[in-house]
Design a protein around this motif. Structure first.
Motif, mmCIF file in Angstrom:
data_model
loop_
_atom_site.group_PDB
_atom_site.id
_atom_site.type_symbol
_atom_site.label_atom_id
_atom_site.label_comp_id
_atom_site.label_asym_id
_atom_site.label_seq_id
_atom_site.Cartn_x
_atom_site.Cartn_y
_atom_site.Cartn_z
ATOM 1 N N TRP A 136 0.849 -1.184 0.000
ATOM 2 C CA TRP A 136 0.000 0.000 0.000
ATOM 3 C C TRP A 136 0.891 1.243 0.000
ATOM 4 C CZ3 TRP A 136 -2.499 2.139 4.993
ATOM 5 C CH2 TRP A 136 -3.363 3.196 4.692
ATOM 6 N N GLY A 137 0.505 2.237 -0.778
ATOM 7 C CA GLY A 137 1.294 3.458 -0.930
ATOM 8 C C GLY A 137 1.384 4.352 0.290
ATOM 9 N N ALA A 138 0.632 4.076 1.334
ATOM 10 C CA ALA A 138 0.760 4.834 2.586
ATOM 11 C C ALA A 138 1.531 4.042 3.637
ATOM 12 C CB ALA A 138 -0.616 5.225 3.129
ATOM 13 N N ARG A 145 2.079 0.624 9.960
ATOM 14 C CA ARG A 145 2.008 1.981 10.514
ATOM 15 C C ARG A 145 1.994 2.989 9.350
ATOM 16 N NH1 ARG A 145 5.903 -0.348 14.108
ATOM 17 N NH2 ARG A 145 7.574 0.845 13.164
ATOM 18 N N PRO A 146 0.796 3.293 8.841
ATOM 19 C CA PRO A 146 0.710 4.181 7.683
ATOM 20 C C PRO A 146 1.236 5.585 7.961
ATOM 21 C CG PRO A 146 -1.484 3.682 8.538
ATOM 22 C CD PRO A 146 -0.512 2.845 9.306
ATOM 23 N N ARG A 147 1.856 6.120 6.932
ATOM 24 C CA ARG A 147 2.331 7.513 6.900
ATOM 25 C C ARG A 147 3.395 7.831 7.948
ATOM 26 N NH1 ARG A 147 -2.862 7.228 6.936
ATOM 27 N NH2 ARG A 147 -3.870 7.168 4.918
ATOM 28 N N GLU A 148 4.029 6.831 8.546
ATOM 29 C CA GLU A 148 5.034 7.083 9.578
ATOM 30 C C GLU A 148 6.274 7.778 9.024
ATOM 31 O OE1 GLU A 148 6.994 3.602 11.213
ATOM 32 O OE2 GLU A 148 6.757 2.593 9.301
ATOM 33 N N LYS A 149 6.560 7.563 7.758
ATOM 34 C CA LYS A 149 7.742 8.174 7.138
ATOM 35 C C LYS A 149 7.336 9.177 6.071
ATOM 36 C CE LYS A 149 10.704 4.276 8.094
ATOM 37 N NZ LYS A 149 11.639 3.302 7.584
ATOM 38 N N GLY A 150 6.131 9.699 6.193
ATOM 39 C CA GLY A 150 5.648 10.696 5.245
ATOM 40 C C GLY A 150 5.015 10.117 3.994
ATOM 41 N N GLU A 151 4.758 8.806 3.971
ATOM 42 C CA GLU A 151 4.121 8.207 2.804
ATOM 43 C C GLU A 151 2.744 8.844 2.607
ATOM 44 O OE1 GLU A 151 5.980 4.520 4.947
ATOM 45 O OE2 GLU A 151 5.016 6.368 5.568
ATOM 46 N N THR A 152 2.469 9.233 1.370
ATOM 47 C CA THR A 152 1.215 9.946 1.130
ATOM 48 C C THR A 152 0.377 9.363 0.004
ATOM 49 O OG1 THR A 152 2.322 11.459 -0.392
ATOM 50 C CG2 THR A 152 2.179 12.138 1.919
ATOM 51 N N ASP A 153 0.774 8.242 -0.549
ATOM 52 C CA ASP A 153 0.054 7.708 -1.710
ATOM 53 C C ASP A 153 -1.046 6.751 -1.258
ATOM 54 O OD1 ASP A 153 -0.676 7.247 -4.286
ATOM 55 O OD2 ASP A 153 1.282 6.525 -4.964
ATOM 56 N N SER A 154 -2.013 7.286 -0.529
ATOM 57 C CA SER A 154 -3.081 6.470 0.059
ATOM 58 C C SER A 154 -3.926 5.708 -0.950
ATOM 59 C CB SER A 154 -3.966 7.320 0.953
ATOM 60 O OG SER A 154 -3.227 7.805 2.062
#
Length: 160
Positions: A136-138, A145-154
């Protein structure tokens, strides 16, 4: 209660790897009315990759990566962080299929990350049931742990 994928969603699945199509179809069967979703992108052309790469970049930045300067759109937010604009899993791969799909909860509210998270949970559960490994892109590192490193491609899901 399942949801029904509309004609636009089905069209976006053309050319996408059959494993991903199976997962999206299973997710639709598992979805409820309060978690309706649609497919907004499947296979991308080189042209679309160039358009996406140009968003948030200058003509010089585009030219440095072989992207025609006409696609430069520095006033728009970036939508891709790939260093190679043609290295997208959305492009047809060696097996002839795109290996990525973008899904959004419907109706669309780009700021409601809880709905994107709920959709991801549904899709990843469908992938597990279909025995397909998806990323998953997030949550690029797949640690839950979504978006923990700034991933934003939800919206993005790809074969892992």
């Amino acid at each position: 209660m399942a949801i029904r994928l509309g004609s636009e969603s089905l069209a976006h699945l053309k050319g996408v790897h059959p494993d991903i199509v199976r997962v999206v179809t299973r997710a639709a069967l598992m979805a409820t009315a309060d978690l309706d979703f649609k497919v907004i992108e499947g296979v991308r052309t080189d042209q679309q990759c160039y358009i996406n790469y140009g968003k948030g970049r200058t003509a010089a930045q585009c030219a440095a990566k072989g992207v025609p300067a006409v696609h430069a759109a520095p006033g728009l937010p970036k939508v891709t962080w790939l260093s190679d604009p043609l290295n997208s899993k959305h492009r047809k791969q060696k097996d002839g299929f795109g290996h990525a799909v973008d899904l959004i909860p419907y109706p669309v509210d780009w700021n409601n990350l809880k709905r994107f998270d709920a959709l991801a949970k549904l899709v990843l559960e469908a992938a597990k049931l279909e025995r397909v490994s998806l990323r998953w892109g997030a949550d690029w590192n797949q640690n839950g742990r979504p978006r923990e490193k700034g991933e934003t491609d939800s919206p993005h899901f790809e074969l892992a």
